[in-house]
Design an enzyme around this catalytic site. Structure first.
Site, short mmCIF file in Angstrom:
data_model
loop_
_atom_site.label_atom_id
_atom_site.label_comp_id
_atom_site.label_asym_id
_atom_site.label_seq_id
_atom_site.Cartn_x
_atom_site.Cartn_y
_atom_site.Cartn_z
N ASN A 9 0.87 -1.19 0.00
CA ASN A 9 0.00 0.00 0.00
C ASN A 9 0.90 1.23 0.00
O ASN A 9 1.49 1.57 1.02
CB ASN A 9 -0.90 -0.04 1.24
CG ASN A 9 -1.77 1.20 1.35
OD1 ASN A 9 -1.82 2.03 0.43
ND2 ASN A 9 -2.47 1.33 2.47
N LYS A 11 0.08 4.23 -0.22
CA LYS A 11 -0.59 5.40 0.37
C LYS A 11 -0.38 6.63 -0.55
O LYS A 11 -0.35 6.46 -1.77
CB LYS A 11 -0.09 5.62 1.80
CG LYS A 11 -0.21 4.32 2.64
CD LYS A 11 -0.05 4.50 4.11
CE LYS A 11 -0.21 3.13 4.79
NZ LYS A 11 -0.18 3.21 6.25
N GLY A 171 2.38 2.37 10.81
CA GLY A 171 3.28 3.51 10.68
C GLY A 171 3.97 3.91 11.98
O GLY A 171 4.56 4.99 12.06
P1 13P Z 1 3.09 0.50 7.67
O1 13P Z 1 3.62 -0.78 7.07
O2 13P Z 1 3.79 1.72 7.16
O3 13P Z 1 2.98 0.42 9.16
O4 13P Z 1 1.58 0.64 7.12
C1 13P Z 1 0.74 -0.45 7.20
C2 13P Z 1 -0.47 -0.16 6.41
O5 13P Z 1 -1.27 0.70 6.76
C3 13P Z 1 -0.69 -0.91 5.17
O6 13P Z 1 -1.97 -0.70 4.66
#
Ligand code: 13P
Length: 248
Positions: A9, A11, A171
């Site tokens: 992901n 984002k 995160g």
């Molecule tokens: P992180 O791996 O950055 O913690 O994010 C996880 C996430 O939200 C994947 O959709």
């Protein structure tokens, strides 16, 4: 058996340099028995579809629940499909928290996607730290997964992957311990089966997300009910290769 599944992901992150790093990592996963899906920001889906290795699939991070119309800022499942995606992520905790998507809205979305298109769904759930500390983890994830399940027919579960992402692990660098994740996944598998069938319980993939990286993925991947990962930050880095190979 449940095929290992790794989603990246991205984002709200994209650059040509990031795409090059990810493609390099993924070029080394061609012969690995894993289903890999990358989810770039919608504007860059077509670029990634054009540049990705053939064995990698692409997802949208979100979509709306109509084909077209007066829905400023939204994209339809049909557009997602047209752009070359086989998957869409629904109900990510950032969508729930920052953009106020709730279980009722998400069940309408999964209903539309499953019944009006042939797109597959990564359906996200997960408790907050406050909910975990109050002992409500199972209650919360049951409520969330039940909402999706109300709209998933028994023969549609093969098109759905459940992503368990505890909000406190996203995160933060605070990954769930393999046992914490396993416990929730095992509970979810039983619960999902009760609302569907024993076959569904056995075959549905439940993946973990939240601070997964190249160093912690192997131990998580050993757990019997962890069928893969949904990866944020580390999906943009060379270590994504190791994560895709976590079950090797
Ligand atoms: P992180 O791996 O950055 O913690 O994010 C996880 C996430 O939200 C994947 O959709």
């Amino acid at each position: 058996g449940r095929r290992f599944f790794v989603g990246g992901n991205w984002k709200m992150n994209y650059s040509k340099a990031i795409a090059d790093v990810v493609n390099n990592a993924l070029n080394n996963t061609k012969d690995v028995d894993v289903e890999i899906v990358c989810a770039p920001p919608a504007l860059f889906i077509k670029d990634v579809v054009a540049s990705k290795p053939a064995h990698v699939q692409v997802a949208a991070q979100n979509c709306y629940l109509a084909k077209d119309g007066a829905f400023t800022g939204e994209i339809s499942p049909e557009m997602v499909k047209e752009a070359g995606c086989a998957w869409v992520i629904l109900g990510h905790s950032e969508r729930r928290t920052l953009f106020h998507e709730d279980d009722d809205f998400l069940k309408k979305k999964i209903d539309y996607v499953l019944n009006k298109t042939d797109i597959n769904v990564i359906a996200c759930i997960g408790e907050t730290l406050q909910e975990r500390e109050a002992g409500k983890t199972n209650e919360v994830v049951e409520r969330q997964v039940k909402a999706y399940q109300e709209k998933i027919a028994n023969d549609q579960y093969s098109r759905v992957v459940i992503a368990y992402e505890p909000v406190w692990a996203i995160g933060t660098g605070k990954v769930a311990t393999p046992q914490q994740a396993q416990d929730v996944h095992e509970h979810l598998r039983q619960f999902i089966g009760k609302n569907a069938t024993a076959d569904v319980a056995k075959s549905i993939r439940i993946i973990y997300g939240g601070s997964v990286n190249g160093a912690n993925c192997k131990e998580l991947a050993q757990k019997p009910d962890i069928d893969g990962f949904l990866v944020g930050g580390a999906s943009l880095k060379p270590e994504f290769e190791q994560i895709c190979k976590a079950r090797q």
